[in-house]
Design a protein around this motif. Structure first.
Motif, short mmCIF file in Angstrom:
data_model
loop_
_atom_site.label_atom_id
_atom_site.label_comp_id
_atom_site.label_asym_id
_atom_site.label_seq_id
_atom_site.Cartn_x
_atom_site.Cartn_y
_atom_site.Cartn_z
N SER A 54 -53.29 6.76 1.45
CA SER A 54 -53.82 6.38 0.45
C SER A 54 -54.59 7.00 -0.82
CB SER A 54 -55.54 5.11 0.95
OG SER A 54 -56.30 4.71 -0.05
N THR A 55 -54.74 6.02 -1.64
CA THR A 55 -55.15 7.06 -3.72
C THR A 55 -56.65 5.98 -3.90
OG1 THR A 55 -53.78 5.33 -4.44
CG2 THR A 55 -53.33 7.81 -4.00
N ARG A 56 -56.69 4.89 -2.91
CA ARG A 56 -58.11 4.07 -3.15
C ARG A 56 -59.11 4.18 -2.64
NH1 ARG A 56 -55.28 -0.95 -6.61
NH2 ARG A 56 -54.39 -0.72 -4.56
N GLY A 57 -60.33 3.52 -2.51
CA GLY A 57 -60.82 3.47 -1.63
C GLY A 57 -61.17 4.63 -0.42
N THR A 58 -61.99 4.42 0.81
CA THR A 58 -62.70 5.14 1.15
C THR A 58 -61.75 5.82 2.64
OG1 THR A 58 -64.34 3.99 2.42
CG2 THR A 58 -64.69 5.04 0.49
N PHE A 59 -61.66 6.07 3.83
CA PHE A 59 -61.32 6.29 5.21
C PHE A 59 -61.69 5.29 5.50
CE2 PHE A 59 -61.84 10.91 4.79
CZ PHE A 59 -60.00 10.93 5.04
N ALA B 54 -55.82 10.95 -0.70
CA ALA B 54 -55.47 12.17 -2.19
C ALA B 54 -56.08 11.32 -3.65
CB ALA B 54 -54.91 12.52 -2.35
N PRO B 55 -56.07 11.76 -4.41
CA PRO B 55 -56.43 11.23 -6.00
C PRO B 55 -55.21 11.11 -5.94
CG PRO B 55 -56.83 13.36 -6.49
CD PRO B 55 -56.47 13.59 -4.27
N ASN B 56 -54.22 11.06 -6.21
CA ASN B 56 -53.01 10.05 -6.49
C ASN B 56 -52.10 11.14 -5.88
OD1 ASN B 56 -51.38 12.56 -7.69
ND2 ASN B 56 -53.88 13.04 -8.93
N GLN B 57 -51.16 10.10 -6.27
CA GLN B 57 -49.50 10.37 -5.13
C GLN B 57 -48.91 11.84 -4.74
OE1 GLN B 57 -48.95 7.30 -3.48
NE2 GLN B 57 -47.48 8.85 -2.35
N GLU B 58 -49.03 12.19 -6.13
CA GLU B 58 -48.36 13.08 -7.00
C GLU B 58 -48.98 14.58 -5.30
OE1 GLU B 58 -48.30 14.27 -10.59
OE2 GLU B 58 -46.42 13.02 -10.77
N ALA B 59 -50.79 14.38 -5.74
CA ALA B 59 -51.23 15.36 -4.76
C ALA B 59 -50.58 15.03 -3.20
CB ALA B 59 -52.90 14.88 -4.82
N PHE B 60 -50.35 14.44 -3.07
CA PHE B 60 -49.31 14.05 -1.36
C PHE B 60 -49.05 15.64 -1.13
CE2 PHE B 60 -51.57 9.92 -1.93
CZ PHE B 60 -51.83 9.53 -1.00
N CYS B 61 -49.78 16.05 0.04
CA CYS B 61 -48.70 17.48 0.62
C CYS B 61 -47.10 17.48 1.48
CB CYS B 61 -49.65 18.45 0.88
SG CYS B 61 -50.57 19.14 -0.16
N PHE B 62 -46.48 17.97 1.69
CA PHE B 62 -45.44 17.48 2.89
C PHE B 62 -45.41 16.01 2.24
CE2 PHE B 62 -48.85 20.69 3.85
CZ PHE B 62 -47.89 21.61 4.03
N LEU C 234 -55.15 8.78 18.92
CA LEU C 234 -55.84 9.37 18.75
C LEU C 234 -55.61 9.38 16.66
CD1 LEU C 234 -54.97 12.85 19.71
CD2 LEU C 234 -56.55 12.02 20.03
N VAL C 235 -56.72 9.08 16.76
CA VAL C 235 -56.98 9.11 15.04
C VAL C 235 -56.97 10.38 13.94
CG1 VAL C 235 -57.31 6.86 15.51
CG2 VAL C 235 -59.47 8.45 15.01
N LEU C 236 -56.61 10.87 13.28
CA LEU C 236 -56.97 11.68 12.39
C LEU C 236 -57.24 11.43 11.27
CD1 LEU C 236 -54.97 12.52 14.75
CD2 LEU C 236 -53.68 14.22 13.07
N PHE C 237 -58.55 12.16 10.38
CA PHE C 237 -58.90 12.22 9.58
C PHE C 237 -58.32 13.09 8.33
CE2 PHE C 237 -60.97 9.43 11.70
CZ PHE C 237 -60.99 7.79 11.35
N CYS C 238 -57.61 12.77 7.43
CA CYS C 238 -57.42 14.49 6.61
C CYS C 238 -58.27 13.98 5.22
CB CYS C 238 -55.93 14.60 6.63
SG CYS C 238 -55.63 16.25 5.76
N GLU C 239 -58.36 15.53 4.57
CA GLU C 239 -58.34 15.37 3.19
C GLU C 239 -58.07 16.29 2.60
OE1 GLU C 239 -61.38 13.40 -0.48
OE2 GLU C 239 -61.54 12.41 1.43
N GLY C 240 -57.68 17.31 1.43
CA GLY C 240 -57.80 18.49 0.88
C GLY C 240 -57.14 19.49 1.06
N LYS C 241 -57.54 20.60 0.56
CA LYS C 241 -55.82 21.06 0.85
C LYS C 241 -56.10 22.11 2.65
CE LYS C 241 -56.18 25.78 -0.63
NZ LYS C 241 -56.67 27.02 -1.01
N ALA C 242 -57.63 22.44 2.59
CA ALA C 242 -57.73 23.35 4.15
C ALA C 242 -57.61 21.77 5.29
CB ALA C 242 -58.75 23.63 3.83
N GLY C 243 -57.78 20.48 4.73
CA GLY C 243 -57.89 19.83 5.90
C GLY C 243 -56.11 19.21 5.96
#
Length: 379
Positions: free
Chosen positions: A296-301, A270-278, A230-239
């Motif tokens: 990752s804070t750079r590039g795309t999925f 996430a946009p920066n390292q501090e924005a990563f939750c949990f 399984l591969v999971l792609f996650c971004e944002g608060k709801a994600g």
């Protein structure tokens, strides 16, 4: 003469024994009848020759209460769904909160989850549902849930009770509703409301019906042998809220059996390292739930997937879960990765489960005859 006298005496004794037998039987009948009747009148026996007749007649007083026709007794046997008449909103208790990122907080509430008090239509059942919360009888807020749906073992006692089973020697008596509480974790930001962001122990809280039907995971992706990777792609608060709930979910609460699969990994942007939750949970997720987190804070999925040299997969044996909330661009980027990697089995947060039609109980007449039907469809 002597012989006749003996025969006559024997007949007389038999008549007396028969008379005593009748009296004993009617005495037992009268004692049993006295439980529901207050007055019992017994006529005197009349004897004719050697035969004795006993007649008993029971008469009830005019003010006698007939227990069989007890007013409202039919209510004891009504067919009801559990908590069908329970209120939609239940009190909750604020336990604690902690700062997840500079702009996000994890708020923990204690809520009622007993099926004896919360009907299944209002319960938290699937990953991706939203919680309805009111503070001090204010505005109804829709908040992201980041804890897994509650396992059935937590409400086992209430589930047994609402079935209405009777054990050997048990009596059908009125029983108080059972209460079962559990912790509900919410991921909130300042945009969710000032009263939510500034919650304190003195605030009055209510939790209502959970919104939405949750992610549609009732698909072949459930097969852990069909899709061991399984591969999971996650971004944002709801994600990330949905991702945390999915990772920690047990098989009986909507989980995908991560520990029993060969390889599960999540690509989290996430946009920066501090924005990563949990961040403190990543090692625990990998150890206990067999889910490796790659950030990752750079590039795309696509860049993250291509740079992951440790991933060994077969496209036909690999499935993807996309959790990006309402971010259409992030979802599109994840779908591009799946297309490039030839992954065809995909579950998305934006694709919810079909709505469930819940039965209701409707009384047809005043005799206590009940039936079930589906609720009317809204036009």
């Amino acid at each position: 003469m002597q012989t006749f006298h003996l025969q006559h005496s024997a007949a007389h004794r038999n008549t007396q024994d028969c008379s005593c037998s009748h009296q004993s039987a009617w005495s037992t009948h009268a004692s049993r009848t006295s439980h529901s009747l207050r007055t019992l009148k017994q006529f005197q026996a009349r004897q004719s020759g050697t035969t004795r007749h006993v007649v008993a007649h029971a008469v009830a007083t005019e003010d006698e209460e007939d227990l069989i026709q007890f007013q409202g007794r039919e209510k004891w046997y009504e067919a009801k769904f559990c908590a069908d008449d329970a209120p939609d909103w239940n009190p909750a208790v604020f336990l604690r909160k902690e700062q997840s990122t500079p702009g996000l907080q994890t708020v923990v509430l204690e809520i009622e989850i007993s099926r004896d008090r919360v009907p299944i239509r209002n319960a938290y059942k699937h990953v991706g549902q939203q919680a309805s919360v009111r503070v001090n009888s204010g505005v109804d807020r829709s908040l992201s849930v980041c804890s897994a749906p509650f396992p059935l073992l937590k409400i086992k006692e209430a589930l047994y009770k609402v079935r209405g089973d009777l054990y050997a020697g048990a009596m059908k008596l009125h029983a108080d509703t059972l209460s079962t509480t559990a912790e509900l974790e919410l991921l909130v930001d300042e945009k969710d409301g000032e009263e939510i962001w500034n919650l304190t122990e003195g605030d009055s809280l209510e939790v209502g019906p959970f919104r939405g039907t949750g992610m549609n995971l009732r698909s072949p992706i459930q097969g852990m042998f069909a899709y061991p990777t399984l591969v999971l792609f996650c971004e944002g608060k709801a994600g990330i809220a949905a991702a945390k709930a999915l990772i920690e979910a047990t098989p009986d609460s909507g989980g995908l059996n991560f520990p029993l699969r060969q390889d599960v990994r999540m690509y989290y942007r996430a946009p920066n390292q501090e924005a990563f939750c949990f961040q403190s949970l990543y090692s625990k997720w990998e150890q206990d739930h067999h889910c490796k987190v790659i950030t990752s804070t750079r590039g795309t999925f696509m860049d993250m997937f291509d740079d992951d040299d440790t991933l060994m997969y077969e496209p036909a044996l690999t499935a993807a879960v996309i959790m990006t909330g309402d971010d259409e661009e992030a979802e599109k980027a994840a779908l591009e990765v799946c297309k490039e990697a030839e992954i065809t089995e995909i579950a998305r947060q934006t694709q919810e489960m079909p709505a469930t039609d819940y039965l209701t109980v409707v009384q047809k007449d005043m005799t206590g005859d009940f039936t079930t039907k589906l609720p009317d469809k809204k036009k």
